[in-house]
Scaffold this motif. Sequence first.
Motif, PDB file in Angstrom:
ATOM      1  N   ASP A   1      12.753 -49.970   6.125  1.00  0.00           N
ATOM      2  CA  ASP A   1      12.730 -51.307   5.523  1.00  0.00           C
ATOM      3  C   ASP A   1      11.309 -51.710   5.158  1.00  0.00           C
ATOM      4  OD1 ASP A   1      15.463 -51.492   5.813  1.00  0.00           O
ATOM      5  OD2 ASP A   1      15.381 -52.806   7.577  1.00  0.00           O
ATOM      6  N   ALA A   2      10.365 -51.478   6.075  1.00  0.00           N
ATOM      7  CA  ALA A   2       8.956 -51.803   5.806  1.00  0.00           C
ATOM      8  C   ALA A   2       8.439 -50.993   4.627  1.00  0.00           C
ATOM      9  CB  ALA A   2       8.112 -51.529   7.048  1.00  0.00           C
ATOM     10  N   GLN A   3       8.812 -49.739   4.578  1.00  0.00           N
ATOM     11  CA  GLN A   3       8.380 -48.879   3.465  1.00  0.00           C
ATOM     12  C   GLN A   3       8.922 -49.395   2.134  1.00  0.00           C
ATOM     13  OE1 GLN A   3       9.802 -44.820   3.728  1.00  0.00           O
ATOM     14  NE2 GLN A   3       8.339 -44.109   2.205  1.00  0.00           N
ATOM     15  N   GLN A   4      10.193 -49.737   2.091  1.00  0.00           N
ATOM     16  CA  GLN A   4      10.790 -50.225   0.843  1.00  0.00           C
ATOM     17  C   GLN A   4      10.169 -51.552   0.410  1.00  0.00           C
ATOM     18  OE1 GLN A   4      12.706 -48.354  -1.120  1.00  0.00           O
ATOM     19  NE2 GLN A   4      12.333 -46.819   0.449  1.00  0.00           N
ATOM     20  N   ASN A   5       9.921 -52.443   1.363  1.00  0.00           N
ATOM     21  CA  ASN A   5       9.293 -53.727   1.035  1.00  0.00           C
ATOM     22  C   ASN A   5       7.863 -53.524   0.543  1.00  0.00           C
ATOM     23  OD1 ASN A   5      11.549 -55.255   1.654  1.00  0.00           O
ATOM     24  ND2 ASN A   5      10.933 -55.539   3.783  1.00  0.00           N
ATOM     25  N   ALA A   6       7.116 -52.630   1.176  1.00  0.00           N
ATOM     26  CA  ALA A   6       5.745 -52.353   0.753  1.00  0.00           C
ATOM     27  C   ALA A   6       5.720 -51.755  -0.648  1.00  0.00           C
ATOM     28  CB  ALA A   6       5.063 -51.409   1.748  1.00  0.00           C
ATOM     29  N   ILE A   7       6.638 -50.882  -0.943  1.00  0.00           N
ATOM     30  CA  ILE A   7       6.699 -50.274  -2.278  1.00  0.00           C
ATOM     31  C   ILE A   7       7.005 -51.342  -3.329  1.00  0.00           C
ATOM     32  CG2 ILE A   7       8.055 -48.719  -3.744  1.00  0.00           C
ATOM     33  CD1 ILE A   7       8.156 -46.810  -1.288  1.00  0.00           C
ATOM     34  N   LYS A   8       7.908 -52.266  -3.016  1.00  0.00           N
ATOM     35  CA  LYS A   8       8.216 -53.360  -3.952  1.00  0.00           C
ATOM     36  C   LYS A   8       6.979 -54.207  -4.221  1.00  0.00           C
ATOM     37  CE  LYS A   8      13.101 -53.863  -2.794  1.00  0.00           C
ATOM     38  NZ  LYS A   8      14.093 -54.701  -2.109  1.00  0.00           N
TER      39      LYS A   8
ATOM     40  N   ARG B   1       4.840 -54.584  -7.714  1.00  0.00           N
ATOM     41  CA  ARG B   1       4.694 -55.900  -8.333  1.00  0.00           C
ATOM     42  C   ARG B   1       3.225 -56.309  -8.482  1.00  0.00           C
ATOM     43  NH1 ARG B   1       7.388 -61.575  -6.311  1.00  0.00           N
ATOM     44  NH2 ARG B   1       6.563 -62.830  -7.998  1.00  0.00           N
ATOM     45  N   TYR B   2       2.477 -56.246  -7.380  1.00  0.00           N
ATOM     46  CA  TYR B   2       1.108 -56.760  -7.399  1.00  0.00           C
ATOM     47  C   TYR B   2       0.063 -55.683  -7.718  1.00  0.00           C
ATOM     48  CZ  TYR B   2       3.228 -60.907  -5.496  1.00  0.00           C
ATOM     49  OH  TYR B   2       4.021 -62.017  -5.327  1.00  0.00           O
ATOM     50  N   GLY B   3       0.347 -54.455  -7.364  1.00  0.00           N
ATOM     51  CA  GLY B   3      -0.569 -53.363  -7.681  1.00  0.00           C
ATOM     52  C   GLY B   3      -0.238 -52.704  -9.000  1.00  0.00           C
ATOM     53  N   LYS B   4       0.852 -53.172  -9.608  1.00  0.00           N
ATOM     54  CA  LYS B   4       1.310 -52.665 -10.902  1.00  0.00           C
ATOM     55  C   LYS B   4       1.502 -51.142 -10.895  1.00  0.00           C
ATOM     56  CE  LYS B   4      -0.816 -56.480 -13.467  1.00  0.00           C
ATOM     57  NZ  LYS B   4      -0.545 -57.439 -12.464  1.00  0.00           N
TER      58      LYS B   4
ATOM     59  N   ASN C   1      -1.612 -48.905  12.317  1.00  0.00           N
ATOM     60  CA  ASN C   1      -1.343 -49.904  13.349  1.00  0.00           C
ATOM     61  C   ASN C   1      -2.452 -49.883  14.389  1.00  0.00           C
ATOM     62  OD1 ASN C   1       0.009 -51.873  14.690  1.00  0.00           O
ATOM     63  ND2 ASN C   1       1.670 -50.586  15.406  1.00  0.00           N
ATOM     64  N   ARG C   2      -3.461 -50.680  14.186  1.00  0.00           N
ATOM     65  CA  ARG C   2      -4.569 -50.849  15.143  1.00  0.00           C
ATOM     66  C   ARG C   2      -4.582 -52.308  15.555  1.00  0.00           C
ATOM     67  NH1 ARG C   2      -4.728 -47.460  17.997  1.00  0.00           N
ATOM     68  NH2 ARG C   2      -3.915 -45.746  16.864  1.00  0.00           N
ATOM     69  N   LYS C   3      -5.678 -53.031  15.275  1.00  0.00           N
ATOM     70  CA  LYS C   3      -5.719 -54.452  15.597  1.00  0.00           C
ATOM     71  C   LYS C   3      -4.651 -55.203  14.820  1.00  0.00           C
ATOM     72  CE  LYS C   3     -10.586 -54.876  16.809  1.00  0.00           C
ATOM     73  NZ  LYS C   3     -11.859 -55.519  16.459  1.00  0.00           N
ATOM     74  N   GLN C   4      -4.421 -54.788  13.592  1.00  0.00           N
ATOM     75  CA  GLN C   4      -3.372 -55.346  12.744  1.00  0.00           C
ATOM     76  C   GLN C   4      -2.583 -54.189  12.149  1.00  0.00           C
ATOM     77  OE1 GLN C   4      -4.589 -58.174   9.771  1.00  0.00           O
ATOM     78  NE2 GLN C   4      -6.171 -59.046  11.072  1.00  0.00           N
ATOM     79  N   THR C   5      -1.417 -54.512  11.635  1.00  0.00           N
ATOM     80  CA  THR C   5      -0.599 -53.504  10.989  1.00  0.00           C
ATOM     81  C   THR C   5      -0.760 -53.625   9.482  1.00  0.00           C
ATOM     82  OG1 THR C   5       0.985 -53.529  12.796  1.00  0.00           O
ATOM     83  CG2 THR C   5       1.768 -52.656  10.691  1.00  0.00           C
ATOM     84  N   TYR C   6      -0.954 -52.471   8.850  1.00  0.00           N
ATOM     85  CA  TYR C   6      -1.075 -52.403   7.396  1.00  0.00           C
ATOM     86  C   TYR C   6      -0.113 -51.356   6.870  1.00  0.00           C
ATOM     87  CZ  TYR C   6      -5.393 -55.064   7.778  1.00  0.00           C
ATOM     88  OH  TYR C   6      -6.312 -56.040   8.038  1.00  0.00           O
ATOM     89  N   PHE C   7       0.460 -51.661   5.710  1.00  0.00           N
ATOM     90  CA  PHE C   7       1.284 -50.710   4.985  1.00  0.00           C
ATOM     91  C   PHE C   7       0.509 -50.340   3.731  1.00  0.00           C
ATOM     92  CE2 PHE C   7       4.284 -53.820   6.923  1.00  0.00           C
ATOM     93  CZ  PHE C   7       4.751 -53.006   7.937  1.00  0.00           C
ATOM     94  N   THR C   8       0.335 -49.062   3.496  1.00  0.00           N
ATOM     95  CA  THR C   8      -0.404 -48.615   2.325  1.00  0.00           C
ATOM     96  C   THR C   8       0.500 -47.753   1.460  1.00  0.00           C
ATOM     97  OG1 THR C   8      -2.489 -48.659   3.528  1.00  0.00           O
ATOM     98  CG2 THR C   8      -2.431 -47.335   1.523  1.00  0.00           C
ATOM     99  N   VAL C   9       0.497 -48.068   0.176  1.00  0.00           N
ATOM    100  CA  VAL C   9       1.265 -47.291  -0.794  1.00  0.00           C
ATOM    101  C   VAL C   9       0.271 -46.658  -1.754  1.00  0.00           C
ATOM    102  CG1 VAL C   9       3.055 -47.344  -2.565  1.00  0.00           C
ATOM    103  CG2 VAL C   9       3.200 -48.896  -0.608  1.00  0.00           C
ATOM    104  N   ALA C  10       0.348 -45.354  -1.889  1.00  0.00           N
ATOM    105  CA  ALA C  10      -0.497 -44.633  -2.834  1.00  0.00           C
ATOM    106  C   ALA C  10       0.318 -44.390  -4.092  1.00  0.00           C
ATOM    107  CB  ALA C  10      -0.948 -43.305  -2.241  1.00  0.00           C
ATOM    108  N   GLY C  11      -0.361 -44.442  -5.219  1.00  0.00           N
ATOM    109  CA  GLY C  11       0.350 -44.173  -6.462  1.00  0.00           C
ATOM    110  C   GLY C  11      -0.535 -44.323  -7.677  1.00  0.00           C
ATOM    111  N   THR C  12       0.126 -44.368  -8.814  1.00  0.00           N
ATOM    112  CA  THR C  12      -0.552 -44.493 -10.098  1.00  0.00           C
ATOM    113  C   THR C  12      -0.134 -45.799 -10.733  1.00  0.00           C
ATOM    114  OG1 THR C  12      -0.403 -42.094 -10.320  1.00  0.00           O
ATOM    115  CG2 THR C  12      -0.967 -43.329 -12.301  1.00  0.00           C
TER     116      THR C  12
END
Length: 165
Positions: free
Chosen positions: A40-47, A51-54, A65-76
């Motif tokens: 679910d987190a992966q699908q939301n991050a990709i959306k 949208r915002y990273g175009k 997941n360290r002090k905070q949690t981040y989701f990173t999506v790599a792409g073009t």
Amino acid sequence: MKRVDQHKNSLVKTILWAILALIFFGSIIIYWQAAAPYHDAQQNAIKLAKRYGKLKKTTDFYLFNRKQTYFTVAGTNRENQAVYVVIAQKSAHINIYQQANGISQQQAEKIVKQDQQPKKIMKTALGKWGKTPVWEVTYLNHQGRLSYALLKFKNGDLVKTIQNL
């Protein structure tokens, strides 16, 4: 007498197969439920990344997941630039980094291999440590103990290391 024994053996085999089938399908259900939040987190991050990273194409997903949690999506993106879209879980604040402006996952792993001589690299993820984008490389050190290194995305300099967890 022999017929009764054959019937008992057949019944025992049927019961054992039924138990094995229940264990197998039960394991699948447990795994599916345990993995659902990650997917679910992966699908939301990709959306959000699209949208915002175009992003027009995604190539990787990282969970940091360290002090905070981040989701990173790599792409073009739409301009055919390779980018990382880093999304903070709590605030949904988004940072976009050009992949060409920093080291790659493979370069981060190579640095850790050279500096730490790990037995095995377990996971590599891009996220943020404070305001700094970093690669986190989780590995088993030469003693087989869990360790990790944070490397600056920009140049691969070591930010932090923790050994023997």
